[in-house]
Design a protein around this motif. Structure first.
Motif, PDB file in Angstrom:
ATOM      1  N   SER A  12      -5.048  15.973  83.690  1.00  0.00           N
ATOM      2  CA  SER A  12      -5.111  15.761  85.138  1.00  0.00           C
ATOM      3  C   SER A  12      -6.532  15.351  85.492  1.00  0.00           C
ATOM      4  CB  SER A  12      -4.734  17.024  85.917  1.00  0.00           C
ATOM      5  OG  SER A  12      -3.354  17.268  85.846  1.00  0.00           O
TER       6      SER A  12
ATOM      7  N   CYS B 128      -5.342  13.598  92.822  1.00  0.00           N
ATOM      8  CA  CYS B 128      -5.183  14.022  91.432  1.00  0.00           C
ATOM      9  C   CYS B 128      -4.149  13.113  90.783  1.00  0.00           C
ATOM     10  CB  CYS B 128      -4.718  15.487  91.402  1.00  0.00           C
ATOM     11  SG  CYS B 128      -4.599  16.203  89.743  1.00  0.00           S
TER      12      CYS B 128
ATOM     13  N   THR C 119      -1.821  12.936  87.082  1.00  0.00           N
ATOM     14  CA  THR C 119      -1.455  13.674  85.876  1.00  0.00           C
ATOM     15  C   THR C 119      -0.669  12.774  84.931  1.00  0.00           C
ATOM     16  OG1 THR C 119      -1.374  15.766  87.106  1.00  0.00           O
ATOM     17  CG2 THR C 119      -0.220  15.701  84.994  1.00  0.00           C
TER      18      THR C 119
ATOM     19  N   ASN D 163      -2.375  23.151  85.596  1.00  0.00           N
ATOM     20  CA  ASN D 163      -2.627  21.765  85.227  1.00  0.00           C
ATOM     21  C   ASN D 163      -1.329  21.092  84.812  1.00  0.00           C
ATOM     22  OD1 ASN D 163      -4.205  19.414  84.534  1.00  0.00           O
ATOM     23  ND2 ASN D 163      -3.985  20.013  82.398  1.00  0.00           N
TER      24      ASN D 163
ATOM     25  N   GLY E 171       0.592  20.009  87.560  1.00  0.00           N
ATOM     26  CA  GLY E 171       0.093  18.788  88.189  1.00  0.00           C
ATOM     27  C   GLY E 171      -1.132  18.961  89.052  1.00  0.00           C
TER      28      GLY E 171
END
Length: 219
Positions: free
Chosen positions: A123, A84, A86, A190, A193
């Motif tokens: 993200s 992921c 962010t 979100n 993160g």
């Protein structure tokens, strides 16, 4: 997705991130996984992307590719690899991308830039399924309103590196910055993160379409 956790825990799951917050949120779901941080340099040319979301996805994809190469090189089994990325984007200028703050000057500049205004937190979730040899990508956007913050408050804030160091936009909503976050529209996690609900939906939908994922384990 929670009903799938016992079966998922028979797979080799890799979290391709050094973020303690992402690790914590995945652990809360009851998932068993190995942390394998990425060494990908987050220095892509922002001007070469049409928007912040595209840049966000490219960075997350770069992290995943870097970790997958390392896993293959080291012979580490990996059925599912999760990563992921962010970023923070001011609503009044969508061409500005604020990533991780690494110095007190970074943190001060970012908080002054965001104070008294709204911004978006993006993200990009990128999940690789080895059984399909395929990645699934989702982008989550949350709008955050930050209250006006005085210079004295910013100075007091940046004196606590644990509150901002290595965090997109120089803040963690769950830490000291909670004192000047006025409100959000969208997924709270979100902003931390890792959009937990979207991640669970990705797994649920992908496994529903490809149940063989749960029965294919790398040796």
């Amino acid at each position: 997705m929670l009903d799938l956790v016992p079966q998922l825990n028979h797979l080799h799951i890799i979290l391709a991130s050094a973020s303690p917050r992402r690790k914590e949120l995945l652990e809360r779901l009851g998932l068993k996984f190995i942390v394998q941080p990425s060494n990908f340099d987050e220095d892509l040319d922002k001007s070469s992307f049409p928007d912040a979301a595209a840049y966000n996805v490219a960075t997350a994809s770069g992290k995943l590719d870097d970790v997958r190469r390392q896993l293959v090189k080291d012979g580490v089994p990996h059925d599912i690899v999760i990563t992921c990325d962010t970023i923070v984007v001011p609503c009044d200028d969508l061409s500005v991308i604020l990533e991780k703050a690494n110095t007190s000057d970074d943190a001060s500049r970012m908080i002054h830039r965001l104070a008294g205004k709204s911004h978006f937190v993006y993200s990009a979730l990128v999940v690789y399924f080895a059984a399909l040899d395929r990645t699934v990508v989702r982008i989550v956007q949350t709008e955050v309103e930050m209250a006006p913050v005085s210079a004295a408050t910013v100075a007091a804030y940046v004196a606590h590196p644990e509150a901002w160091k290595g965090k997109a936009g120089a803040y963690g909503i769950q830490d000291l910055a909670s004192s000047f976050i006025r409100g959000i529209k969208g997924d709270y996690y979100n902003v931390m993160g890792f959009p937990v609900c979207t991640f669970c939906e990705m797994l649920q939908e992908t496994i529903a379409a490809h149940p063989e994922i749960l029965s294919t384990t790398q040796e």
